[in-house]
Write a protein that holds these residues in place. Structure first.
Motif, PDB file in Angstrom:
ATOM      1  N   TYR A   1       0.832  -1.210   0.000  1.00 16.89           N
ATOM      2  CA  TYR A   1       0.000   0.000   0.000  1.00 16.89           C
ATOM      3  C   TYR A   1       0.863   1.255   0.000  1.00 16.89           C
ATOM      4  CZ  TYR A   1      -4.095  -2.902   0.888  1.00 16.89           C
ATOM      5  OH  TYR A   1      -5.099  -3.828   0.778  1.00 16.89           O
ATOM      6  N   GLN A   2       1.973   1.224   0.715  1.00 19.51           N
ATOM      7  CA  GLN A   2       2.859   2.383   0.727  1.00 19.51           C
ATOM      8  C   GLN A   2       3.472   2.622  -0.650  1.00 19.51           C
ATOM      9  OE1 GLN A   2       5.432   1.261   4.004  1.00 19.51           O
ATOM     10  NE2 GLN A   2       4.330   2.606   5.423  1.00 19.51           N
ATOM     11  N   LYS A   3       3.742   1.544  -1.369  1.00 20.60           N
ATOM     12  CA  LYS A   3       4.279   1.669  -2.724  1.00 20.60           C
ATOM     13  C   LYS A   3       3.268   2.355  -3.637  1.00 20.60           C
ATOM     14  CE  LYS A   3       5.072  -2.150  -5.087  1.00 20.60           C
ATOM     15  NZ  LYS A   3       5.736  -3.389  -5.551  1.00 20.60           N
ATOM     16  N   ILE A   4       1.997   1.998  -3.476  1.00 21.72           N
ATOM     17  CA  ILE A   4       0.942   2.655  -4.252  1.00 21.72           C
ATOM     18  C   ILE A   4       0.897   4.144  -3.915  1.00 21.72           C
ATOM     19  CG2 ILE A   4      -1.563   2.809  -4.611  1.00 21.72           C
ATOM     20  CD1 ILE A   4      -1.639  -0.235  -3.973  1.00 21.72           C
ATOM     21  N   LEU A   5       0.983   4.468  -2.617  1.00 19.30           N
ATOM     22  CA  LEU A   5       0.878   5.858  -2.181  1.00 19.30           C
ATOM     23  C   LEU A   5       2.095   6.681  -2.573  1.00 19.30           C
ATOM     24  CD1 LEU A   5      -0.769   5.140   1.266  1.00 19.30           C
ATOM     25  CD2 LEU A   5      -1.829   6.385  -0.638  1.00 19.30           C
ATOM     26  N   ASP A   6       3.227   6.034  -2.785  1.00 19.65           N
ATOM     27  CA  ASP A   6       4.398   6.750  -3.286  1.00 19.65           C
ATOM     28  C   ASP A   6       4.121   7.327  -4.671  1.00 19.65           C
ATOM     29  OD1 ASP A   6       5.895   6.263  -1.036  1.00 19.65           O
ATOM     30  OD2 ASP A   6       6.932   4.518  -1.875  1.00 19.65           O
TER      31      ASP A   6
ATOM     32  N   GLU B   1      -7.288   1.200   3.369  1.00 18.15           N
ATOM     33  CA  GLU B   1      -6.869  -0.181   3.602  1.00 18.15           C
ATOM     34  C   GLU B   1      -5.568  -0.241   4.396  1.00 18.15           C
ATOM     35  OE1 GLU B   1      -8.632  -2.951   3.050  1.00 18.15           O
ATOM     36  OE2 GLU B   1     -10.201  -1.547   2.477  1.00 18.15           O
ATOM     37  N   LEU B   2      -4.666   0.686   4.136  1.00 17.57           N
ATOM     38  CA  LEU B   2      -3.417   0.739   4.897  1.00 17.57           C
ATOM     39  C   LEU B   2      -3.716   0.923   6.384  1.00 17.57           C
ATOM     40  CD1 LEU B   2      -0.308   0.860   5.027  1.00 17.57           C
ATOM     41  CD2 LEU B   2      -0.488   3.320   4.556  1.00 17.57           C
ATOM     42  N   GLY B   3      -4.689   1.785   6.686  1.00 18.67           N
ATOM     43  CA  GLY B   3      -5.074   1.987   8.081  1.00 18.67           C
ATOM     44  C   GLY B   3      -5.566   0.714   8.735  1.00 18.67           C
ATOM     45  N   PHE B   4      -6.392  -0.055   8.011  1.00 19.54           N
ATOM     46  CA  PHE B   4      -6.908  -1.303   8.578  1.00 19.54           C
ATOM     47  C   PHE B   4      -5.789  -2.318   8.813  1.00 19.54           C
ATOM     48  CE2 PHE B   4     -11.076   0.160   6.999  1.00 19.54           C
ATOM     49  CZ  PHE B   4     -11.839  -0.084   8.127  1.00 19.54           C
ATOM     50  N   VAL B   5      -4.840  -2.396   7.872  1.00 14.04           N
ATOM     51  CA  VAL B   5      -3.741  -3.353   8.053  1.00 14.04           C
ATOM     52  C   VAL B   5      -2.861  -2.940   9.230  1.00 14.04           C
ATOM     53  CG1 VAL B   5      -1.789  -4.534   6.988  1.00 14.04           C
ATOM     54  CG2 VAL B   5      -3.753  -3.895   5.596  1.00 14.04           C
ATOM     55  N   TYR B   6      -2.577  -1.649   9.331  1.00  9.02           N
ATOM     56  CA  TYR B   6      -1.832  -1.170  10.488  1.00  9.02           C
ATOM     57  C   TYR B   6      -2.551  -1.547  11.790  1.00  9.02           C
ATOM     58  CZ  TYR B   6       1.747   1.844   8.305  1.00  9.02           C
ATOM     59  OH  TYR B   6       2.843   2.314   7.635  1.00  9.02           O
TER      60      TYR B   6
ATOM     61  N   ILE C   1      -4.738  -3.970  12.391  1.00  6.42           N
ATOM     62  CA  ILE C   1      -4.660  -5.411  12.612  1.00  6.42           C
ATOM     63  C   ILE C   1      -3.272  -5.820  13.100  1.00  6.42           C
ATOM     64  CG2 ILE C   1      -4.698  -7.653  11.430  1.00  6.42           C
ATOM     65  CD1 ILE C   1      -6.841  -6.408   9.562  1.00  6.42           C
ATOM     66  N   ASN C   2      -2.265  -5.111  12.597  1.00  4.96           N
ATOM     67  CA  ASN C   2      -0.871  -5.413  12.938  1.00  4.96           C
ATOM     68  C   ASN C   2      -0.429  -4.717  14.229  1.00  4.96           C
ATOM     69  OD1 ASN C   2       1.413  -6.944  12.133  1.00  4.96           O
ATOM     70  ND2 ASN C   2       2.448  -5.077  11.435  1.00  4.96           N
ATOM     71  N   GLU C   3      -1.409  -4.224  14.991  1.00  7.65           N
ATOM     72  CA  GLU C   3      -1.136  -3.583  16.285  1.00  7.65           C
ATOM     73  C   GLU C   3      -0.285  -2.330  16.159  1.00  7.65           C
ATOM     74  OE1 GLU C   3      -2.660  -4.511  18.974  1.00  7.65           O
ATOM     75  OE2 GLU C   3      -3.567  -6.267  18.044  1.00  7.65           O
ATOM     76  N   GLN C   4      -0.397  -1.633  15.031  1.00  6.72           N
ATOM     77  CA  GLN C   4       0.297  -0.359  14.837  1.00  6.72           C
ATOM     78  C   GLN C   4      -0.779   0.739  14.797  1.00  6.72           C
ATOM     79  OE1 GLN C   4       2.635  -2.404  11.426  1.00  6.72           O
ATOM     80  NE2 GLN C   4       3.931  -0.661  11.989  1.00  6.72           N
ATOM     81  N   LYS C   5      -1.357   0.990  15.961  1.00  4.19           N
ATOM     82  CA  LYS C   5      -2.546   1.849  16.049  1.00  4.19           C
ATOM     83  C   LYS C   5      -2.242   3.303  15.683  1.00  4.19           C
ATOM     84  CE  LYS C   5      -4.735  -1.767  17.540  1.00  4.19           C
ATOM     85  NZ  LYS C   5      -5.206  -1.920  18.922  1.00  4.19           N
ATOM     86  N   GLU C   6      -1.091   3.807  16.084  1.00  2.67           N
ATOM     87  CA  GLU C   6      -0.755   5.203  15.756  1.00  2.67           C
ATOM     88  C   GLU C   6      -0.638   5.401  14.253  1.00  2.67           C
ATOM     89  OE1 GLU C   6       2.711   8.569  16.700  1.00  2.67           O
ATOM     90  OE2 GLU C   6       2.658   6.680  17.824  1.00  2.67           O
ATOM     91  N   GLN C   7       0.018   4.449  13.579  1.00  5.61           N
ATOM     92  CA  GLN C   7       0.146   4.542  12.125  1.00  5.61           C
ATOM     93  C   GLN C   7      -1.215   4.414  11.450  1.00  5.61           C
ATOM     94  OE1 GLN C   7       2.056   2.806  14.204  1.00  5.61           O
ATOM     95  NE2 GLN C   7       4.143   2.496  13.433  1.00  5.61           N
ATOM     96  N   ALA C   8      -2.097   3.580  12.022  1.00  3.31           N
ATOM     97  CA  ALA C   8      -3.446   3.448  11.472  1.00  3.31           C
ATOM     98  C   ALA C   8      -4.169   4.790  11.516  1.00  3.31           C
ATOM     99  CB  ALA C   8      -4.233   2.400  12.252  1.00  3.31           C
TER     100      ALA C   8
END
Length: 204
Positions: free
Chosen positions: A50-55, A66-71, A73-80
């Motif tokens: 997803y970051q590659k797409i956003l680049d 979708e990047l927010g949801f994956v973050y 799920i991956n317990e990276q709440k701040e990045q989400a």
């Protein structure tokens, strides 16, 4: 996606990789690959995709969402939250931006759900039911999530068969209503698929 709905996840990913190599600037193909990495529990690869797409397409709202949801799920709440703030900034929804910055995350989810609950037409056609179901899972409201997945089935949301594979809904796999949706959509899903649990920290 033929291979995904038939539970051939490795082939689904390989086909998406081939498609991306043939058309590396196609954001939709990139999204498909990111989704598949997420479905098989390869969260870091999904985030990278997803970051590659956003680049290349920094204002791609779908990739940010979708990047927010994956973050999450991956317990990276701040990045989400940062991904979702950027999404709301692009949409010009500064009230939501302010809330994300000032309120606890679960309060923002509940506020957004209160808004969409008021408008059944919006739920069906603008803010699609599967997204609402995903947000309900973020606050551990399983029965409400099932209600909106069933709405998506009722209104023939075309991506529902693929979305049912999302790890957002893994906690629903033993629910009879979820099993009925799997059966009715005709997909082949291994309910015991071994991927990380996505249980929310937020309780009813």
């Amino acid at each position: 996606d033929y291979y995904l709905v038939n539970n051939d996840l490795n082939t689904a990913i390989n086909e998406a990789l081939i498609a991306e190599n043939l058309d590396p600037l196609n954001a939709q193909i990139g999204m498909m690959l990111g989704d598949k990495y997420c479905i098989v529990g390869e969260y870091e690869k999904s985030i990278e995709q997803y970051q590659k797409i956003l680049d290349v397409f920094p204002n791609n709202g779908s990739a940010l969402s979708e990047l927010g949801f994956v973050y999450f799920i991956n317990e990276q709440k701040e990045q989400a939250v940062n991904s979702w703030i950027r999404l709301q900034e692009i949409r010009g929804n500064y009230d939501m931006v302010k809330r994300y910055k000032e309120k606890p995350m679960e309060d923002v989810f509940r506020y957004w759900l209160e808004i969409v609950e008021k408008d059944k037409e919006t739920q069906k056609f603008c803010t699609y039911p599967v997204l609402i179901a995903q947000v309900y899972m973020l606050i551990n409201k399983k029965q409400k999530a099932l209600e909106y997945l069933e709405m998506a089935y009722k209104y023939h949301y075309e991506y529902l068969p693929i979305m049912l594979f999302k790890p957002d809904f893994i906690e629903l796999h033993n629910e009879p209503r979820f099993k009925a949706l799997v059966k009715n959509t005709g997909i082949s899903m291994n309910i015991s698929l071994s991927i990380n649990s996505t249980k929310s920290d937020f309780k009813d």
